[in-house]
Design a protein around this motif. Structure first.
Motif, short mmCIF file in Angstrom:
data_model
loop_
_atom_site.label_atom_id
_atom_site.label_comp_id
_atom_site.label_asym_id
_atom_site.label_seq_id
_atom_site.Cartn_x
_atom_site.Cartn_y
_atom_site.Cartn_z
N HIS A 10 0.80 -1.21 0.00
CA HIS A 10 0.00 0.00 0.00
C HIS A 10 0.85 1.28 0.00
O HIS A 10 0.35 2.35 -0.39
N SER A 11 2.11 1.18 0.43
CA SER A 11 2.92 2.40 0.59
C SER A 11 4.21 2.37 -0.23
O SER A 11 5.10 3.19 0.00
N LEU B 244 5.29 5.73 -1.91
CA LEU B 244 5.77 6.70 -0.94
C LEU B 244 7.16 6.33 -0.45
O LEU B 244 8.06 7.18 -0.35
N ALA C 16 4.84 0.17 9.46
CA ALA C 16 5.05 1.26 8.49
C ALA C 16 6.23 2.13 8.92
O ALA C 16 7.06 2.53 8.09
N ALA D 188 -2.05 6.88 5.96
CA ALA D 188 -2.27 5.60 5.28
C ALA D 188 -2.13 4.40 6.21
O ALA D 188 -2.42 3.28 5.82
N SER D 189 -1.70 4.64 7.46
CA SER D 189 -1.43 3.54 8.39
C SER D 189 -2.60 3.36 9.36
O SER D 189 -3.16 4.34 9.86
N VAL E 119 -0.69 9.35 -3.88
CA VAL E 119 -1.32 9.71 -2.62
C VAL E 119 -2.28 10.86 -2.83
O VAL E 119 -2.20 11.60 -3.80
N TRP F 264 1.47 11.81 5.15
CA TRP F 264 0.78 10.87 4.25
C TRP F 264 0.94 9.43 4.76
O TRP F 264 0.00 8.65 4.73
N LEU F 265 2.14 9.10 5.20
CA LEU F 265 2.38 7.76 5.72
C LEU F 265 1.51 7.49 6.93
O LEU F 265 0.91 6.41 7.08
N TYR G 37 9.78 2.65 6.97
CA TYR G 37 10.18 4.01 6.61
C TYR G 37 11.61 4.29 7.08
O TYR G 37 12.41 4.87 6.33
#
Length: 430
Positions: free
Chosen positions: A7-8, A11, A131, A122-123, A179, A118-119, A135
């Motif tokens: 999903h990420s 990013l 996540a 999205a978590s 995103v 954004w992260l 990162y």
């Protein structure tokens, strides 16, 4: 973990490209500054400017996002980064580079704040810890890989500045195309430094010392290597070794921290890092020793950052963690501004070996302070301590809050479980 990556991925790819650009420009400036005849102290001022800009942006970026939105802030700051990277070789002067470096620090912090928001958006509660770990791994890998780019031949003198500019520009494509803007967020008001110190003296002192150590590592390692006469390939390996050490030790030490008195672990890790710095100072001409010392220092300093945050949280309720993290981040940022300049001064007095002397003094000072704090109050019970969350000193306030949200989720879940079983889930603040 795979679900988070699915999903990420865009990013995270963009963040890695950003770190390639950021990691390269710091080392490149050190090499080119040395070739241009800049002194170690002049380069230390240039490097300090990055952290001044970073700290300023941590306060200003949230307001900018509220006014014009995430996408506009992200794109505008990214454009400034690309422009400044191109301008570096056009105006090779310490004053010009100091101004440009401050702009770069401001812009990178703003970009991190936006990307990390954004992260966070999205978590979910269940995936937040994974996540954040991904990162931080991506950030570290980006800095490591950047050192290899330093070896690309550059007969024109401009190519190595063009490459990070292009990498940063490309980084925005996967992020902006994948995103959507997140709602404006409110910043957390820092806890007063007095209250924060009363809650955890080791947390405040440790974060201050580590801010200076990391800024010396991130800003001055390539300056030291250049002043020591290392080849370009050796400089690349030396700088990369700090972050390889961080990548290798972060999780094992995190596992240990959840199972023992964190003050004991803090003292032990800082002592090992300080000893590594002293060995390098004694054998500055042995490149193998320098690589091992860089690995040990990086492997100590970066986990200590996460460890100090986790230890401070052990004396806080969930409702205070976010405000405490904002205060710790401010303390760290203030120290980071002065770290490179003090390092540069010590190198001008003691020669290149002053670089390792500075790091040794700070880490061994942290060892002594942690040992002294063990005599002042008992440690919390291991069962009552909070979770260790992987953090890098390069993280922005949003990443810090993301880590704290994860810690709060874990603490609240443990409290709920304790209530259901009828056990005492409260914290023992000692």
């Amino acid at each position: 973990m795979l679900d988070v990556l699915r999903h990420s991925w865009a990013l995270l790819l963009g963040v890695m490209l950003l770190m390639l650009g950021n990691g390269l420009q710091g080392s490149l400036l050190s090499v080119r500054g040395g070739a241009a005849g800049f002194s170690a102290f002049q380069m230390s001022v240039v490097m300090s400017a990055y952290f001044a800009g970073f700290l300023l942006a941590s306060r200003m970026t949230p307001g900018m996002i509220r006014r014009v939105g995430h996408v506009r802030v992200f794109a505008a700051l990214g454009s400034f980064i690309s422009a400044v990277l191109i301008l570096y070789p056009a105006f090779p002067h310490p004053i010009t580079w100091t101004i440009e470096r401050m702009v770069i620090g401001f812009c990178f912090c703003g970009v991190y704040v936006t990307a990390e928001s954004w992260l966070n958006n999205a978590s979910s509660n269940e995936s937040r810890g994974q996540a954040l770990s991904l990162y931080m791994i991506v950030q570290t890998l980006g800095i490591i890989a950047a050192q290899a780019i330093l070896l690309i031949p550059d007969t024109s003198g401009f190519l190595l500045f063009v490459i990070p500019s292009v990498l940063v520009s490309i980084a925005f494509a996967p992020i902006l195309l994948s995103v959507s803007p997140t709602p404006a967020f409110a910043t957390t008001k820092p806890m007063s430094l007095r209250r924060l110190y009363d809650t955890s003296p080791l947390g405040v002192v440790g974060m201050f010392l580590l801010g200076a150590v990391f800024s010396a590592q991130f800003g001055m390692s390539a300056v030291f290597a250049t002043e020591s006469g290392l080849t370009l390939g050796q400089i690349s390996l030396f700088v990369a070794s700090f972050y390889v050490g961080a990548l290798v030790t972060q999780y094992p030490l995190g596992w240990l921290s959840d199972r023992m008195d964190r003050r004991q672990l803090t003292a032990a890790i800082a002592a090992v890092g300080g000893a590594g710095a002293l060995v390098a100072m004694v054998f500055p001409d042995n490149f193998t020793v320098l690589l091992c010392a860089a690995f040990v220092i990086g492997g100590a300093n970066n986990p200590l950052y996460s460890l100090i945050i986790a230890y401070t949280n052990d004396f806080l309720g969930p409702e205070d963690m976010a405000s405490a993290s904002a205060g710790l981040l401010f303390v760290n940022g203030v120290a980071a501004i002065g770290g490179p300049m003090l390092t540069g001064w010590m190198m001008s007095v003691f020669g290149p070996g002053g670089y390792f002397l500075f790091i040794a003094i700070l880490l061994l000072g942290l060892t002594g302070y942690a040992v002294w704090r063990m005599t002042r109050r008992p440690a919390p019970k291991v069962a009552d301590t909070g979770v260790y969350t992987v953090m890098m000193p390069t993280a922005s306030p949003v990443a810090m809050e993301l880590a704290q949200e994860y810690a709060i989720d874990v603490a609240e879940a443990a409290s709920d479980a304790a209530q259901e079983t009828g056990t005492d889930g409260g914290r023992d603040a000692g």
